[in-house]
Design an enzyme around this catalytic site. Structure first.
Site, PDB file in Angstrom:
ATOM      1  N   GLY A 138       0.834  -1.203   0.000  1.00 17.55           N
ATOM      2  CA  GLY A 138       0.000   0.000   0.000  1.00 17.55           C
ATOM      3  C   GLY A 138       0.866   1.248   0.000  1.00 17.55           C
ATOM      4  N   GLY A 181       1.001   3.727   4.063  1.00 20.34           N
ATOM      5  CA  GLY A 181       2.057   2.947   3.435  1.00 20.34           C
ATOM      6  C   GLY A 181       3.214   3.794   2.932  1.00 20.34           C
ATOM      7  CB  SER A 210     -15.783  18.555   2.208  1.00 22.36           C
ATOM      8  OG  SER A 210     -15.271  18.854   3.475  1.00 22.36           O
ATOM      9  NE  ARG A 232     -17.250  12.441   9.258  1.00 18.47           N
ATOM     10  CZ  ARG A 232     -16.099  12.254   8.653  1.00 18.47           C
ATOM     11  NH1 ARG A 232     -15.646  11.035   8.463  1.00 18.47           N
ATOM     12  NH2 ARG A 232     -15.405  13.273   8.228  1.00 18.47           N
ATOM     13  CB  SER A 270      -9.307   8.746   8.786  1.00 19.18           C
ATOM     14  OG  SER A 270      -8.743   7.731   8.030  1.00 19.18           O
ATOM     15  CG  LEU A 271      -6.775  12.546   5.795  1.00 19.56           C
ATOM     16  CD1 LEU A 271      -6.853  13.987   5.316  1.00 19.56           C
ATOM     17  CD2 LEU A 271      -6.319  11.652   4.654  1.00 19.56           C
TER      18      LEU A 271
END
Ligand SMILES: Cc1cc2nc3c(=O)[nH]c(=O)nc-3n(C[C@H](O)[C@H](O)[C@H](O)COP(=O)(O)OP(=O)(O)OC[C@H]3O[C@@H](n4cnc5c(N)ncnc54)[C@H](O)[C@@H]3O)c2cc1C
Ligand code: FES
Lengths: 638, 248
Positions: A40, A45, A284, A330, A440-441
């Site tokens: 990845g 990765g 977004s 969310r 998450s990023l």
């Protein structure tokens, strides 16, 4: 099997620095004897491969796209969190830790989440050093915005293309190592199996997607950074190639899978418009900073949005969650939308959407200001729908977006197979049962840049003196044969239905029964349904051509074959968790006003599953979560 | 709507390709161009034929994977769009559409519409990065960058590496792609220090890869789905001249 998360002792604030101080190192001269495979080239990765190569480990890196720059991370729009407190609005590592843990409904490890918040500070520095053009104030300082589920502005962004810019930074660092000869990059290669020798991960079998041939790669450790498997729902916000194959094949070789049913359904995607549709596009979440969400008060309303007077609109998020309103997390926003849509108040041609309305913001701030903030999103909306969102509200709908589950890893990001690590969205992560926007990023980056380089070295230091395995080892023969047999088998079915046909059917089944809300009855039916679908797949699939050529249908078929197994585990996982938490809403467990009802007494654990073969039920190994530093509270946003 | 397709079919780089005719009777005008291709492929597979191979992934116009010539234009008739964002409503009922791969010596065809764009990665490997190790960077706000500089660097950084600029250029030049990266990194203080070395290496790599020269037709800017400006090329030329002059 007792799961040991290997969380370092001591106060929360010093666990990670203590770990780093005590982790074993590998002498620089010895590092070149310890090759590492990284599967990845997304944020996780690419950052890991670049960091490990810099340290001197020979790295082999893989991705299925034609270039390492194209991983799914490139599509992330909104931003990345860091507790820098540049806005002086009361942010801190502790607050970010708390928000994240609470956002995940107290189903993540304290120590991991604290480390995530702690490392967030360095990530921004790292990205800026690499040239990432984050938004800046006029004075030259970094700018921030706020994002769903939190009340401070801790999100850093590069217009609506934050993932792209972060990924390019990591990709460029990776390319630098390729040019130095320290990383060997195999693009258009897909990992199809893991080779385990004497209980340790020692290599992979990959298929060269240009020639169709399978190839063997040996190493002293394997890192899986293959992203999420949310595409299992077919319609999702993920890129078309996203898949669960690498983690699933590792699972079948002995790595446990954790919390596979926790899927984030994002509230602001564009609604489905027809059966031909291949994906759903995300708008977004930053739009929720200025957009107000509503549906008509009358069911089956036929008037156009602008013709519905203010008093006949239901701003249901503001009504139900007054203190967070349109910024509610969310899971809550998605569920609230589904509730209104199911109750017959949905809008749009298919009655499957809600309005996201900017008219108030445009009135108050002017169209130019809104254009400056969200211009690219508005034009994207127009490109896809042909509608002008400056003139009438956008139509949005919930869509599968992110898998919180994945391979179970300990504090060192190692799976239950020694030498096999999982980072980024491929592991079960630090998000608990729900992920707050922009985390998450962050997790993908810190896993790769800052955590793995220490924990992998700690493992490798023990491997130095051991005998080295090469691709001649009989285990490579055996696993490669399995892979070839499977590929040829798929080509040989020669039925009458395509891989997409099965994928769509599976996706619909999962979305209905193991999506935004779940019930024992639905899940039990889904497990039966998946079994039937799987049998049909192996009887009636058609894959044209052969395995030894470029064959994207065969690629798809292999991924769908895995999805058909993952789906069943997802349902078992959802069925076994008799509570509602975060994105997992079991209809049987809710409060009188329809909110999620958690059961800390019985379910305060990470569910880790063991594969027992295709005709056996998976076995659950709960990792009980201990909360030493915070008190569990009811997650209320009202 | 009815659509008549003429699609380039080619088994591999060595085999000769040709245009093949296909008819689709029920195309929904809301479909994206790639969804229309999916529909065609589904039909081909069910007839036992090989589907048309094309590259794609995000289908959101951001990964740069998709790329094909549609009626002679890179990514099709609408400016500022990738092929995955093009919708069938842009075509008339009964239209004939030509679909071909991106053509350039440096982008050999792999199969049908799939081409090899790895030359782009090698250009980046030549110097399209900032030489900084991971792990111990300085505090980000010690490096002040004005709003205008950051925005302008972003304008260059937004390139998605799709290759439309090369495919549309009569010389198959990679000047727009290369210059976008050179400009992005030269504009920000972090990248300034290496700017001279970077431009020399990247430009020479671009030549080695078999891309043609830029003769300022500016077709690349017109076709770029991200609106990357040819001013980047001017900036690259300036950086190049400067680097050559000051080289010791
Ligand atoms: C539309 C969208 C918007 C988002 N916006 C945000 C946001 O604003 N903020 C935020 O924090 N998060 C956001 N996310 C989530 C975030 O982008 C991802 O969780 C994150 O980028 C995952 O990174 P990764 O490195 O783990 O995986 P990925 O970026 O998905 O990379 C996976 C890599 O693995 C490779 N791969 C996969 N399988 C194989 C295999 N079998 N063999 C070889 N290679 C393989 C792929 O080629 C790729 O290189 C968004 C997600 C989506 C879908
Ligand atoms: S598929 Fe990603 S840009 Fe078109």
């Amino acid at each position: 099997m007792e799961l040991d998360a290997k969380i370092p002792a001591g106060p929360l604030e010093t666990k990670w620095s203590q770990y780093k101080a005590q982790a074993k190192l590998v002498n620089p001269a010895n590092r070149k004897k310890l090759p590492v495979i990284v599967v990845g080239t997304g944020l996780a990765g690419a950052s890991a491969a670049a960091s490990l190569a810099e340290q001197g480990y020979p790295v082999t890196s893989f991705c299925f796209q034609d270039s390492a720059r194209r991983a799914h991370s490139v599509a992330a729009q909104g931003g990345v969190n860091a507790a820098k407190n540049y806005q002086n609005d009361g942010d801190s590592v502790y607050r970010m830790f708390y928000d994240t843990l609470k956002g995940g409904d107290f189903r993540a490890r304290e120590a991991n989440v604290y480390r995530l918040a702690e490392c967030s500070l360095n990530l921004i520095d790292q990205a800026v050093a690499q040239g990432v053009p984050f938004a800046r104030e006029y004075g030259g300082y970094l700018s921030n915005r706020s994002f769903g589920g939190v009340q401070v502005s801790r999100t850093f962004y590069a217009r609506g293309q934050t993932g792209q810019q972060l990924l390019l930074g990591a990709y460029q660092a990776l390319m630098r190592q390729v040019s130095l000869g320290k990383v060997t990059l195999y693009s258009r290669h897909e990992m199809l199996d893991l080779v385990v020798v004497e209980g340790k991960a020692k290599g992979i079998i990959a298929r060269n997607l240009d020639t169709g041939l399978t190839e063997r790669f040996a190493a002293e450790a394997v890192v899986i950074a293959t992203g999420g498997f949310g595409k299992i729902y077919y319609l999702s916000t993920l890129a078309m190639g996203c898949n669960g194959s690498a983690i699933w094949r590792a699972h079948k070789r002995g790595a446990l899978m954790a919390c596979p049913s926790w899927t984030q359904i994002h509230p602001t995607s564009l609604p489905q418009s027809g059966d031909y549709q291949s994906k759903l596009t995300l708008m977004s979440e930053s739009l929720r900073n200025d957009g107000r969400i509503w549906v008509p008060q009358l069911p089956d309303e036929q008037r156009a949005a602008n013709d519905i007077p203010e008093q006949e609109r239901d701003y249901y998020l503001e009504r139900r969650y007054p203190s967070f309103g349109n910024l509610a997390p969310r899971d809550i926003s998605s569920r609230a939308a589904k509730e209104r849509i199911d109750a017959g108040f949905g809008v749009g041609a298919q009655r499957n959407a809600v309005y996201l309305d900017f008219s108030k913001a445009i009135r108050e701030q002017g169209k130019d200001k809104i254009k400056e903030k969200y211009g690219n999103l508005f034009s994207m909306y127009k490109k896809i729908t042909a509608d002008d969102a400056y003139a009438a509200p956008m139509k949005i709908s919930p869509a599968a977006h992110f898998s919180m589950g994945g391979l179970w890893v300990d504090y060192e990001l190692m799976t239950t197979i020694p030498g096999l690590f999982a980072i980024g969205e491929a592991n079960f992560a630090d998000h608990g049962a729900n992920r707050l926007g922009a985390n998450s990023l962050l997790q993908a980056c810190v896993d790769g840049y800052f955590i793995l380089p220490y924990t992998l070295a700690n493992y490798l230091s023990g491997e130095l003196k051991k005998e080295k395995i090469t691709t001649d080892h009989p285990e490579f023969d055996r696993v490669e044969k399995d892979v070839v047999t499977q590929l040829d088998g798929l080509c040989d079915i020669k039925g009458t239905k395509t891989a997409d046909y099965f994928h769509k059917k599976l996706g619909k089944l999962l979305y209905d029964k193991c999506g935004l809300s779940r019930s024992a009855e639905g899940l039990t039916a889904a497990i039966e349904g998946i079994k039937i679908l799987r049998t049909a797949f192996y009887k009636d699939l058609i894959v044209p051509g052969t395995a030894d050529e470029i064959n994207s249908e065969l690629e798809k078929a292999g991924r769908v074959a895995d999805y058909l197994e993952i789906a069943e585990l997802m349902c078992h996982d959802a069925l076994s968790r008799e509570e509602s938490c975060g994105a997992h809403f079991r209809e049987e467990y809710q409060t009188a006003d329809g909110e999620a009802l958690r059961d800390d007494e019985n379910y305060c654990y990470v569910s880790a599953w063991e594969w027992k073969g295709k005709d056996s039920l998976p076995v659950l190994h709960p990792e009980h979560l201990k909360f030493e530093f915070i008190k569990l509270s009811v997650r209320s946003y009202s | 709507m009815k659509i008549h397709l003429k699609i380039w079919r080619q088994k591999d780089a060595k085999t000769k390709g040709k245009l093949v005719d296909y008819m689709l009777d029920e195309v929904d005008h809301h479909m994206s161009f790639l969804e229309m291709m999916d529909t065609l492929n589904e039909q081909l597979i069910l007839k036992g034929e090989m589907p048309v191979e094309f590259d794609h992934d995000c289908r959101e116009g951001i990964c740069g994977t998709c790329g094909m010539m549609i009626n002679g234009q890179a990514h099709g008739p609408v400016p500022g769009l990738t092929a995955c964002q093009l919708h069938m409503r842009e075509f008339k009922d009964g239209a004939t559409i030509y679909v071909e791969p991106f053509r350039a010596a440096a982008f050999p065809v792999k199969r049908d519409l799939k081409v090899d764009r790895s030359a782009f990665d090698r250009i980046i490997q030549a110097g399209g990065f900032i030489t900084v190790n991971t792990g111990q960077p300085v505090e980000a706000n010690t490096l002040l960058i004005t709003h205008e500089t950051a925005e302008s660097a972003f304008d260059s950084a937004a390139c998605i590496g799709c290759g439309a600029c090369v495919a549309t250029c009569k010389n198959s030049s990679a000047a727009l792609f290369t210059s976008a990266k050179i400009s992005h990194l030269a504009k920000v203080p972090q990248g300034e220090k290496e700017a001279a070395k970077r431009v020399l290496k990247m430009v020479s790599r671009m030549d080695e890869e078999g891309f043609g020269h830029c003769s300022n037709t500016e077709a690349c800017e017109v076709e770029c789905p991200q609106g990357i400006s040819v001013l980047n090329i001017a900036r690259m030329n300036w950086e190049y001249t400067k680097a050559n002059l000051l080289k010791d």
